[in-house]
Write a protein that holds these residues in place. Structure first.
Motif, PDB file in Angstrom:
ATOM      1  N   GLY A  64      -0.148 -44.629  53.136  1.00 62.07           N
ATOM      2  CA  GLY A  64       0.839 -44.135  52.176  1.00 62.07           C
ATOM      3  C   GLY A  64       0.457 -42.818  51.540  1.00 62.07           C
ATOM      4  N   ARG A  65      -0.248 -41.994  52.273  1.00 53.40           N
ATOM      5  CA  ARG A  65      -0.703 -40.716  51.700  1.00 53.40           C
ATOM      6  C   ARG A  65       0.454 -39.777  51.371  1.00 53.40           C
ATOM      7  N   GLU A  66       1.594 -39.971  52.024  1.00 46.83           N
ATOM      8  CA  GLU A  66       2.740 -39.112  51.709  1.00 46.83           C
ATOM      9  C   GLU A  66       3.250 -39.334  50.283  1.00 46.83           C
ATOM     10  N   ILE A  67       2.908 -40.460  49.688  1.00 45.06           N
ATOM     11  CA  ILE A  67       3.263 -40.677  48.283  1.00 45.06           C
ATOM     12  C   ILE A  67       2.628 -39.589  47.415  1.00 45.06           C
ATOM     13  N   ASP A  68       1.416 -39.163  47.788  1.00 40.47           N
ATOM     14  CA  ASP A  68       0.746 -38.106  47.023  1.00 40.47           C
ATOM     15  C   ASP A  68       1.466 -36.773  47.185  1.00 40.47           C
ATOM     16  N   GLN A  69       2.090 -36.559  48.344  1.00 46.84           N
ATOM     17  CA  GLN A  69       2.905 -35.357  48.506  1.00 46.84           C
ATOM     18  C   GLN A  69       4.152 -35.432  47.635  1.00 46.84           C
ATOM     19  N   GLY A  70       4.741 -36.613  47.532  1.00 42.91           N
ATOM     20  CA  GLY A  70       5.892 -36.774  46.653  1.00 42.91           C
ATOM     21  C   GLY A  70       5.548 -36.513  45.207  1.00 42.91           C
ATOM     22  N   LEU A  71       4.402 -36.992  44.786  1.00 44.95           N
ATOM     23  CA  LEU A  71       3.922 -36.752  43.424  1.00 44.95           C
ATOM     24  C   LEU A  71       3.747 -35.249  43.176  1.00 44.95           C
ATOM     25  N   PHE A  72       3.187 -34.567  44.158  1.00 47.92           N
ATOM     26  CA  PHE A  72       2.936 -33.127  44.070  1.00 47.92           C
ATOM     27  C   PHE A  72       4.243 -32.343  43.948  1.00 47.92           C
ATOM     28  N   PHE A  73       5.197 -32.628  44.813  1.00 45.61           N
ATOM     29  CA  PHE A  73       6.440 -31.859  44.780  1.00 45.61           C
ATOM     30  C   PHE A  73       7.310 -32.222  43.588  1.00 45.61           C
ATOM     31  N   ARG A  74       7.209 -33.449  43.102  1.00 45.59           N
ATOM     32  CA  ARG A  74       7.920 -33.767  41.864  1.00 45.59           C
ATOM     33  C   ARG A  74       7.432 -32.872  40.731  1.00 45.59           C
ATOM     34  N   ALA A  75       6.128 -32.726  40.612  1.00 48.20           N
ATOM     35  CA  ALA A  75       5.581 -31.918  39.528  1.00 48.20           C
ATOM     36  C   ALA A  75       6.015 -30.457  39.634  1.00 48.20           C
ATOM     37  N   LEU A  76       5.996 -29.910  40.848  1.00 48.42           N
ATOM     38  CA  LEU A  76       6.376 -28.500  41.016  1.00 48.42           C
ATOM     39  C   LEU A  76       7.862 -28.289  40.764  1.00 48.42           C
ATOM     40  N   ALA A 122      11.890 -36.594  45.110  1.00 52.45           N
ATOM     41  CA  ALA A 122      10.638 -36.442  45.848  1.00 52.45           C
ATOM     42  C   ALA A 122       9.712 -37.623  45.596  1.00 52.45           C
ATOM     43  N   ALA A 123       9.592 -38.031  44.347  1.00 54.66           N
ATOM     44  CA  ALA A 123       8.695 -39.141  44.020  1.00 54.66           C
ATOM     45  C   ALA A 123       9.286 -40.487  44.437  1.00 54.66           C
ATOM     46  N   GLU A 124      10.558 -40.695  44.098  1.00 57.81           N
ATOM     47  CA  GLU A 124      11.158 -42.001  44.375  1.00 57.81           C
ATOM     48  C   GLU A 124      11.270 -42.260  45.878  1.00 57.81           C
ATOM     49  N   GLN A 125      11.650 -41.231  46.642  1.00 61.08           N
ATOM     50  CA  GLN A 125      11.781 -41.444  48.078  1.00 61.08           C
ATOM     51  C   GLN A 125      10.428 -41.689  48.728  1.00 61.08           C
ATOM     52  N   ALA A 126       9.399 -40.992  48.258  1.00 56.50           N
ATOM     53  CA  ALA A 126       8.063 -41.212  48.811  1.00 56.50           C
ATOM     54  C   ALA A 126       7.612 -42.652  48.561  1.00 56.50           C
ATOM     55  N   LEU A 127       7.875 -43.170  47.379  1.00 55.99           N
ATOM     56  CA  LEU A 127       7.518 -44.560  47.084  1.00 55.99           C
ATOM     57  C   LEU A 127       8.333 -45.542  47.932  1.00 55.99           C
TER      58      LEU A 127
END
Length: 442
Positions: free
Chosen positions: A120-132, A416-421
């Motif tokens: 589930g490492r893509e969740i960390d990408q979702g977290l990153f793009f949500r913040a930006l 970005a965050a919700e879809q990654a989760l």
């Protein structure tokens, strides 16, 4: 950290110090993960340990980005002077800020595994793009960057201008009578979308917008080879659940790129001048027609919401089976209510209601309903109406009023965050596994 005119102020030493602290904590978490068996072989207790360290690492990343998102983006883009698309941005962040997002090697390893066996490492990408995307300066700069023509499109532009056609594999692009016809040809999978089709779609949209001889774009599905629909045209079956089950649907290259790339370009056009003071405008956009035959499911129905004129065959239908699939239907939650109203939007998205072209409610999603044999004529008539300079400027103003860029940016941040989760939700993994087992095309 404070921000003035998009440029972070304060000490870079604080950013570096906090980045080093984050990297050290993440290294400890990664060491714990590395000591565990691969995910399919873990006991429930071992998986609980993995879940715990991943949760800890994500809380640390979220805190770091809350404090430093502007500084991170400012550094990665050379003070907003460099234009990095989302994949390039994620790769640069992995190098510049170790532990903040997964490395390209880690993502490649994930994509080699079935969805249910990934960390589930893509969740960390979702977290990153949500913040930006939450940050006005960084998010706006990133949205603009994603409106630039892709290198692939620029390389194919001379061929398209000279011949009026390009074969992109899963999509054919042809110029006829001043229109660009995009025909989706993922024929064995009912035009279900995957990473490759997203790339082809963005390339084709770019070429249509760049070519001066094109006044209108038309999107239509090809005739299928799939046995259930052999010889029939199909608009879109949405996301390819078989490839999602196999772990081959990328969060960045599919789910985010789709929304920020070709769909955003359908709405806002291409960024053709990077100068904020450009006159008369920085973007180039054109009217778009969708010809919906058989069905527009999931992502196909999402597309309908951004087209200027939608023609549906009388036997076609629309559906957004988000609740059944378990994922977020792109930006449909953002756009559907303004088209059909809040009650019908909830029926479609939350309850899975299908709308058939023959129903009165279908006129909220399409402009014309025609006999399938009359689709060619209807498309040509629509092309003639929309190939008008006044149409272009008015559709631009309509889109500006209906979909302000800041509202779109704020929605995409949470998406970005919700879809990654959701991509790693147990219900989603189970759904795509069962769909694959039944050999469903989508």
């Amino acid at each position: 950290m404070t921000v003035i005119d998009g440029a972070p102020t304060g000490s870079d030493q604080v950013l570096d110090r906090d980045a080093a602290t984050l990297a050290a904590h993440v290294r400890d978490c990664e060491a714990t993960l590395a000591a565990l068996p691969p995910k399919p072989a873990r006991s429930p207790a071992e998986q609980a340990v993995a879940d715990g360290v991943q949760h800890t690492a994500r809380r640390l990343r979220a805190r770091f980005l809350h404090d430093h998102a502007d500084g991170v983006y400012h550094r990665l883009t050379g003070g907003l002077s460099d234009r990095l698309r989302i994949r390039e941005l994620a790769a640069a962040a992995a190098t510049e800020f170790p532990g903040l997002v997964p490395t390209e090697e880690q993502i490649a390893e994930e994509l080699s595994r079935p969805q249910g066996e990934k960390e589930g490492r893509e969740i960390d990408q979702g977290l990153f793009f949500r913040a930006l995307l939450r940050r006005p300066a960084a998010g706006t700069h990133l949205l603009d960057t994603m409106l630039l023509p892709t290198p692939r499109a620029l390389s194919l532009l001379p061929e398209f201008r000279a011949t009026g056609q390009v074969d992109l594999g899963s999509l054919r692009l042809e110029r006829r009578s001043g229109a660009a016809y995009l025909t989706v040809c993922n024929t064995s999978a009912l035009n279900a979308e995957d990473n490759g089709l997203i790339d082809a779609m963005e390339t084709a949209v770019d070429l249509a917008l760049l070519d001066d001889e094109v006044g209108v774009g038309v999107l239509r599905g090809a005739e299928m080879t799939h046995p259930r629909y052999a010889g029939r045209r199909v608009f879109s079956a949405g996301i390819n659940l078989k490839k999602l089950h196999a772990g081959q649907i990328s969060f960045v290259d599919f789910l985010l790129r789709r929304e920020l790339g070709y769909i955003a370009k359908l709405v806002r056009g291409l960024l053709i001048d990077d100068d904020p003071g450009a006159w008369p405008r920085r973007t180039r956009d054109k009217p778009w027609i969708a010809a919906v035959e058989s069905f527009a499911i999931g992502g196909g129905a999402q597309l309908v919401l951004v087209f200027d004129h939608v023609i549906a065959a009388a036997d076609a239908y629309f559906s957004l089976p988000a609740a059944q699939e378990g994922i977020v239907p792109g930006a449909a939650n953002f756009r559907l209510t303004r088209s059909v109203g809040p009650r019908l939007a909830r029926q479609v998205i939350l309850s899975g209601r299908t709308i058939r072209a023959s129903e009165p409610d279908a006129r909220l999603l399409c402009d014309d309903v025609v006999d399938p044999r009359e689709m060619d004529t209807a498309v040509e008539q629509a092309r003639q109406r929309l190939d008008n300079p006044a149409v272009g400027v008015n559709r631009r103003m309509l889109n500006l009023a209906e979909e302000p860029s800041n509202a779109f940016r704020e929605y995409l941040a949470e998406f970005a965050a919700e879809q990654a989760l959701r991509l790693y939700g147990e219900d989603v993994v189970d759904k795509v596994r069962r769909s694959w087992a039944r050999e469903e095309p989508v």
